[in-house]
Design a protein around this motif. Structure first.
Motif, PDB file in Angstrom:
ATOM      1  N   ASN A 166      -4.717  -4.145  -5.736  1.00 25.35           N
ATOM      2  CA  ASN A 166      -5.185  -2.829  -6.156  1.00 25.35           C
ATOM      3  C   ASN A 166      -4.769  -2.644  -7.616  1.00 25.35           C
ATOM      4  OD1 ASN A 166      -5.693  -0.118  -6.595  1.00 25.35           O
ATOM      5  ND2 ASN A 166      -4.152   0.622  -5.145  1.00 25.35           N
ATOM      6  N   GLY A 207      -4.227   0.921  -9.140  1.00 26.78           N
ATOM      7  CA  GLY A 207      -3.073   1.540  -8.504  1.00 26.78           C
ATOM      8  C   GLY A 207      -1.770   0.911  -8.950  1.00 26.78           C
ATOM      9  N   VAL A 249      -0.147   2.957  -3.112  1.00 24.49           N
ATOM     10  CA  VAL A 249       0.492   1.773  -3.687  1.00 24.49           C
ATOM     11  C   VAL A 249       2.001   2.006  -3.715  1.00 24.49           C
ATOM     12  CG1 VAL A 249       0.236   2.625  -6.060  1.00 24.49           C
ATOM     13  CG2 VAL A 249       0.489   0.158  -5.646  1.00 24.49           C
ATOM     14  N   SER A 297       4.612   4.872  -4.874  1.00 27.38           N
ATOM     15  CA  SER A 297       4.229   5.356  -6.197  1.00 27.38           C
ATOM     16  C   SER A 297       4.039   6.862  -6.268  1.00 27.38           C
ATOM     17  CB  SER A 297       2.937   4.642  -6.627  1.00 27.38           C
ATOM     18  OG  SER A 297       2.294   5.292  -7.682  1.00 27.38           O
ATOM     19  N   HIS A 298       3.454   7.459  -5.246  1.00 25.82           N
ATOM     20  CA  HIS A 298       3.018   8.849  -5.372  1.00 25.82           C
ATOM     21  C   HIS A 298       4.162   9.863  -5.320  1.00 25.82           C
ATOM     22  CE1 HIS A 298       3.065  10.400  -1.088  1.00 25.82           C
ATOM     23  NE2 HIS A 298       3.244   9.115  -0.884  1.00 25.82           N
ATOM     24  N   SER A 354       0.823  -1.213   0.000  1.00 21.74           N
ATOM     25  CA  SER A 354       0.000   0.000   0.000  1.00 21.74           C
ATOM     26  C   SER A 354       0.855   1.261   0.000  1.00 21.74           C
ATOM     27  CB  SER A 354      -0.919   0.011   1.222  1.00 21.74           C
ATOM     28  OG  SER A 354      -0.142   0.067   2.416  1.00 21.74           O
ATOM     29  N   PRO A 374      -0.133   7.051  -8.572  1.00 17.16           N
ATOM     30  CA  PRO A 374      -1.224   7.202  -7.605  1.00 17.16           C
ATOM     31  C   PRO A 374      -0.773   6.964  -6.175  1.00 17.16           C
ATOM     32  CG  PRO A 374      -1.380   5.085  -8.686  1.00 17.16           C
ATOM     33  CD  PRO A 374      -0.269   5.827  -9.382  1.00 17.16           C
TER      34      PRO A 374
END
Length: 393
Positions: free
Chosen positions: A240, A243, A210, A201-202, A70, A207
C-alpha cells in the motif's frame, strides 16, 4: 463556542497536511507497483524503504526490523498467533493482561481453542501490571508474554522496560501492543529488550489501513499472510504505497514534534482533570495521575449513563467516547474499568477525552462547562440520583 471540538484522538486522528502532501504523488503519477523492476515501480520501492527508515527512527530500530501491515490489529494477530504456533514444541503457555485491546484478547482466545493455555494477569487500581505477579505467573512452558505499552481507554503506561527484561532473562518472547504509545511517548528498542511491537498509522495523524510490526533482528517469526514475497517474504500482498508513505511521514513528524506535544498536551490534560474533578461532584478519574499518556483523561460520572452523555456532548459539538472505538457498539461495561475495580453502576457513566496537537485551552474550558451542564441534566432525570439525594437530607 462554534464549530466542532474533537476530543477522541485515541480513536483516530485527522491526516496531517504534510502527510497528505507526501501521499498525493503516489495516488496519481507515481502509482507503480513497488515489487516491479521498471523505473515506475522502483520509485515506489524507494518511497517504501524511505518510509521504513522513518518508522524505524521513532523507536530506534533498524529499518529491516520494520514490517508494514494493514494496522495494529493485523500486527497483534501476526505476533501472537505466529509466535505461539512456532514455539509450541517448547511450551503452550502465554501470559497477557485483562486490559489488553481486543485484537490481543481475541487472538489469545483463538489460541486457547487450539490448545494453548493463557494467563490473564490482574492489574492494580491504576491499571498497571504488578511485575511480581508476572514473575509468579511464569511457568517452565511459558513461551510468550504480551503486555500493551499504554492502555487505549484509561491511558495507563505499563512498566514495559522491566517486563521486557524479565522476559529476556527467562528466554521468553515478549510482544507489546504500542498502538497508543508509538509516536506519543519515547520508546527505545535499543534500551528495552522487547522482541515485537505493534503500531498503527491513524493514531498519529497518518492514514487508516496501515501500520507495522517491529520484529527484533534474530526473532524467527514466520509470515502470517501467504502469497508473494513482499516485505522480505514476511508479509504477502501488494504494498500500500500511498498509505506506507503517509505512515512514514506521520512517524517522522511525530518524532520531531514529540517533546513539544508531550509538554503541551500534559498541561492541557492536567487542567482538564483538575477542573472536571473540582466542578463536577461524584466523579472518578480512571487511571493514575502518573504513568499516563499525555493526552488521555478518562472519567466516570456516577448516576449518569455514558451513551446519553455522549449524545448531549455531540449536540454541543464535542466528539468524545465511552471506551475503545473498537467496542463502542457493545453494551457490556468496559473490560478495562472492570479490571481496575470500578463498580458496574459507576463504570456505566464512563467518558474518555483524548486531546490532540491542535486542542486549545479554550476548547478545554468550553468542554468542562458543557460537561457540568450535561451531567447536571442527566442526573436530574436519574431516579438513582434522586434516591441518593434523599439520603443526604
Amino acid at each position: 463556542m462554534p464549530g466542532m471540538i474533537y476530543l477522541d484522538h485515541a480513536a483516530t486522528t485527522q491526516i496531517a497536511p504534510e502527510v497528505l502532501e507526501a501521499m498525493q504523488p503516489f495516488l496519481f503519477g507515481k502509482y507503480g507497483n513497488a515489487s516491479t523492476l521498471y523505473d515506475l515501480g522502483k520509485i515506489s520501492k524507494e518511497a517504501v524503504e524511505h518510509a521504513r527508515r522513518q518508522a524505524a527512527d521513532v523507536i530506534g530500530a533498524k529499518p529491516e526490523e520494520i514490517y508494514f501491515t494493514s494496522g495494529g490489529s493485523e500486527a497483534d494477530n501476526w505476533a501472537l498467533k505466529t509466535a505461539a504456533r512456532m514455539y509450541r514444541r517448547r511450551g503452550n503457555h502465554i501470559i497477557t493482561t485483562k486490559i489488553e485491546h481486543h485484537a490481543v484478547l481475541n487472538s489469545c482466545k483463538a489460541l486457547e481453542e487450539e490448545g494453548f493455555s493463557v494467563t490473564y494477569l490482574n492489574v492494580d487500581e491504576e491499571g498497571r501490571v504488578r511485575t511480581e505477579e508476572l514473575k509468579r505467573a511464569i511457568r517452565p512452558n511459558t513461551i510468550l508474554i504480551s503486555v500493551m505499552y499504554a492502555n487505549n481507554e484509561i491511558g495507563t503506561i505499563q512498566p514495559i522496560d522491566e517486563i521486557a527484561k524479565i522476559a529476556k532473562a527467562r528466554r521468553i518472547l515478549f510482544h507489546t501492543d504500542a498502538v497508543q504509545a508509538y509516536g506519543q511517548i519515547p520508546i527505545s528498542v535499543q534500551q528495552t529488550p522487547l522482541d515485537m511491537l505493534s503500531t498503527s498509522s491513524h493514531k498519529l495523524y497518518g492514514p487508516k489501513g496501515v501500520g507495522c510490526l517491529y520484529i527484533r533482528e534474530g526473532t524467527p517469526l514466520k509470515s502470517y499472510i501467504d502469497g508473494g514475497g513482499q516485505e522480505r517474504g514476511k508479509r504477502a500482498g501488494t504494498e500500500n504505497v500511498p498509505g506506507i508513505v503517509g505512515f512514514g511521514k506521520a512517524s517522522e513528524l511525530a518524532r520531531i514534534e514529540m517533546p513539544y506535544r508531550i509538554a503541551r498536551e500534559t498541561r492541557l490534560r492536567d487542567e482538564l482533570i483538575k477542573n472536571v474533578l473540582r466542578e463536577i461532584p461524584y466523579t472518578r478519574l480512571n487511571g493514575g495521575r502518573e504513568n499516563r499518556l499525555p493526552n488521555n483523561a478518562n472519567f466516570c460520572f456516577q448516576f449518569v449513563e455514558g451513551g446519553n452523555l455522549l449524545v448531549l456532548l455531540d449536540m454541543k459539538g464535542i466528539c468524545a467516547s465511552t471506551a475503545s472505538a473498537c467496542s463502542a457498539g457493545e453494551k457490556p461495561v468496559s473490560h478495562v474499568l472492570k479490571a481496575i475495580g470500578v463498580p458496574e453502576e459507576i463504570a456505566a457513566g464512563s467518558l474518555r477525552l483524548t486531546l490532540g496537537k491542535n486542542t486549545t485551552p479554550e476548547e478545554i474550558a468550553y468542554t468542562v462547562e458543557c460537561l457540568k451542564e450535561c451531567v447536571r441534566k442527566l442526573r436530574e432525570k436519574s431516579l438513582a440520583y434522586k434516591e441518593y439525594e434523599k439520603t443526604l437530607r
